[in-house]
Structure formats: structure tokens, C-alpha cells
Enzyme design. Structure first.
Site, PDB file in Angstrom:
ATOM      1  N   LEU A 130       0.831  -1.171  -0.106  1.00 35.37           N
ATOM      2  CA  LEU A 130      -0.005  -0.182   0.011  1.00 35.37           C
ATOM      3  C   LEU A 130       0.864   1.207   0.072  1.00 35.37           C
ATOM      4  CD1 LEU A 130      -2.724  -0.694   2.616  1.00 35.37           C
ATOM      5  CD2 LEU A 130      -3.113  -0.870   0.044  1.00 35.37           C
ATOM      6  N   ASP A 131       0.533   2.480  -0.886  1.00 36.47           N
ATOM      7  CA  ASP A 131       1.312   3.574  -0.642  1.00 36.47           C
ATOM      8  C   ASP A 131       1.691   4.047   0.882  1.00 36.47           C
ATOM      9  OD1 ASP A 131       1.601   3.517  -3.533  1.00 36.47           O
ATOM     10  OD2 ASP A 131      -0.149   4.874  -3.611  1.00 36.47           O
ATOM     11  N   LYS A 132       2.391   4.579   0.985  1.00 36.07           N
ATOM     12  CA  LYS A 132       2.694   5.167   2.477  1.00 36.07           C
ATOM     13  C   LYS A 132       1.347   6.116   3.089  1.00 36.07           C
ATOM     14  CE  LYS A 132       5.810   8.066   5.200  1.00 36.07           C
ATOM     15  NZ  LYS A 132       7.018   9.012   5.102  1.00 36.07           N
TER      16      LYS A 132
END
Length: 305
Positions: A130-132
Site C-alpha cells: 500500500l502507498d505510504k
């Protein structure tokens, strides 16, 4: 010279990935050079980089000099809200602002903190990313067999991923399917960017996003977004390219509006993208497993009006 016996944590792993883990700090090019030169042996025989290791195999690793590294800050032990856990896998609710792993200027992420919090765990690996800036459902494997099985499901698009996304403006009711090719590039600073390109572009990948309006707020629209392909930044780019960027998106969003929202009475300072539901088959039982993470408190407050 070291001789390492393959245990359950490395069973089924490729030889090159096994060596990269065993020889931390050694450049990849050097590791592959050792394999090609026959200096690494599996059960006394030469092996290729893509050789799959079996339980009980003996891997002979030649002595390698590793450059002295500057001591990094210690990784803090941290647990995250658990959505599901058994002997095969762990599903957590990742908060926004936390990377899933270290690298690219990030000292540590979810995986490093969980390993520190669970020193007894023999195996713990990320199944997906998942993106930060994105919060929500994140799956980790506690066995290599579970990891490979789950990764096959993700790669073959046999999982159901649904996100909650708040976008600026009034999303058109009729726009329910976005089928646009995406191209991933790197700028001069090595930063990743994704953009929509014509379907015939040779380096682009077809990307499909399904959109359903969940709530209209007047100034923004809360969407349920399901992705049929898992491309980098797919949801963020697809929504922005159709004139409705995600609220708070620092890369593809409306920077002026984002700043006004962060400084205004609502003081919302993150990207509103949340992996709220993930459905897949349990790697051991084959049963359908649906994990859900409710909207974080700040997101609920922003959409309550």
C-alpha cells in the site's frame, strides 16, 4: 565458508532471493556473479539464480566481504490493529503515513516494526503493498507456502480490492468504469510518476477501475472504488485524470485546495484513500476471507457533515 540448511522459512524460495537475505549489504551484482561463477553450491552442485530451494537443502555460501555500514537507528517494535490472524497469515489495519517497508529514504516500515515486535516469528513477509499515504487492509504471510499462494492470487487478479476515496467536486453519476492505459516513468530525481496514455502505447498497461458514489457532500464526493488491475497509483491517477483528484493527494491532487483544507477549520492533512475491504481465498482452507477496515476517525469526521 558457510553451509546453511534450508528450513521452513526459506522452503520454495529462489536461490538469488535466499542469498540476498543471507548476504545483507552485498550488492546484487556481486551475488549474481557468485552464482554464475559456481561459487555458491546447493547440495554440492552448481545451481542457477532461479533454482527453487527445498526443505533440508544445503547451501554453501563462500566468504564475502561486506562494507562497514553506518549504524542505523533502531527499529521500534510496534503492533498494528489486527483484522485477522491465524497460523498462515496476518491481516492488519495500516495507518496513513506509515510505509509498508523501509527504503527510498524510509528507515523502517510496517514489516520491520512487526518483526521487531514478534521476535519469535520464524517467517513474516508482505503479500502486497500500500502507498505510504494510504491506510487500510494490509496482508502479511506467516509461512512461505501462504506467501506464494496469496501472491499468485494477487497476480492473477483473483482478489477483490475496494477502497474509499474522497474526491474534490461532484463525481458524475454515469462515470462508473474507467478503462485507461497507464504509463509509469521516473523523473531526473528518480521519483516515480504515472500518467494516462493512449491504449496503443507500447509501454503502457491497460488499467480498469470501477467507481460507485457512496455519499455526496457538495464540495466533495465519497466513492467506493474497486480495482480490477493493480497498477502503481492506479486509483489516484484514474480519478485525477477524470477531473476529480483525491482530497489531500500530494502528487496528483489539487495542491491549493489541499493546503486550504489542511489550514482550515477541518485541518485534514492526509490523502483520503483507504483500503477498506479485501477479499481473497484462505491459502490453506480455500475458504473466502473478506477483511474490512473501517474509515479512520479523521476520515469519518471529514465526511460526517
Amino acid at each position: 565458508m558457510r553451509r546453511v540448511t534450508v528450513d521452513e522459512s526459506a522452503e520454495g524460495q529462489r536461490l538469488d532471493n535466499f542469498l540476498l537475505r543471507e548476504l545483507k549489504g552485498v550488492p546484487k551484482t556481486h551475488v549474481y556473479r557468485l552464482i554464475r561463477a559456481g561459487e555458491v553450491r546447493v547440495n554440492k552442485g552448481r545451481a542457477q539464480a532461479d533454482t527453487r530451494l527445498s526443505l533440508g537443502d544445503e547451501v554453501r555460501i563462500p566468504p564475502v566481504r561486506v562494507a562497514q555500514k553506518v549504524e542505523a537507528a533502531p527499529v521500534p517494535a510496534r503492533e498494528f490493529p489486527i483484522l485477522f490472524e491465524d497460523e498462515q497469515l496476518l491481516v492488519v489495519d495500516k495507518p496513513a503515513g506509515v510505509a509498508v517497508h523501509g527504503g527510498s529514504g524510509v528507515s523502517f516500515g510496517v514489516i520491520e516494526q512487526l518483526r521487531r515486535a514478534r521476535p519469535e516469528a520464524r517467517f513474516l513477509e508482505l503479500v502486497h503493498r500500500l502507498d505510504k499515504e494510504t491506510s487500510g487492509v494490509l496482508v502479511l504471510a506467516k509461512k512461505r507456502s501462504a506467501l506464494t499462494q496469496l501472491q499468485d492470487q494477487f497476480r492473477d487478479r483473483e482478489t477483490g480490492k475496494t477502497y474509499a476515496a474522497l474526491v474534490w467536486g461532484d463525481w458524475p453519476e454515469k462515470l462508473k468504469v474507467i478503462d485507461q492505459a497507464l504509463l509509469k516513468t521516473l523523473d531526473a530525481q528518480g521519483e516515480r510518476h504515472v500518467r494516462v496514455v493512449p491504449a496503443g502505447h507500447e509501454a503502457a498497461k491497460r488499467s480498469i477501475t470501477l467507481v460507485r458514489v457512496a455519499k455526496r457532500l457538495g464540495w466533495a464526493t465519497l466513492l467506493d472504488v474497486t480495482i480490477k488491475t493493480g497498477r502503481t497509483h492506479q486509483i489516484r491517477v484514474h480519478l485525477a485524470s477524470n477531473g476529480h483528484a483525491i482530497v489531500g493527494d500530494p502528487k496528483y491532487g489539487d495542491f491549493v485546495k489541499n493546503k486550504e483544507l489542511a489550514r482550515g477549520p477541518k485541518r485534514f492533512e492526509r490523502m483520503f484513500l483507504h483500503a477498506r475491504r479485501l477479499q481473497f481465498l484462505h491459502p490453506a482452507t480455500g475458504e473466502v476471507l473478506a477483511c474490512e477496515a473501517e474509515l479512520p476517525a479523521d476520515c469519518r469526521a471529514l465526511t460526517a457533515a
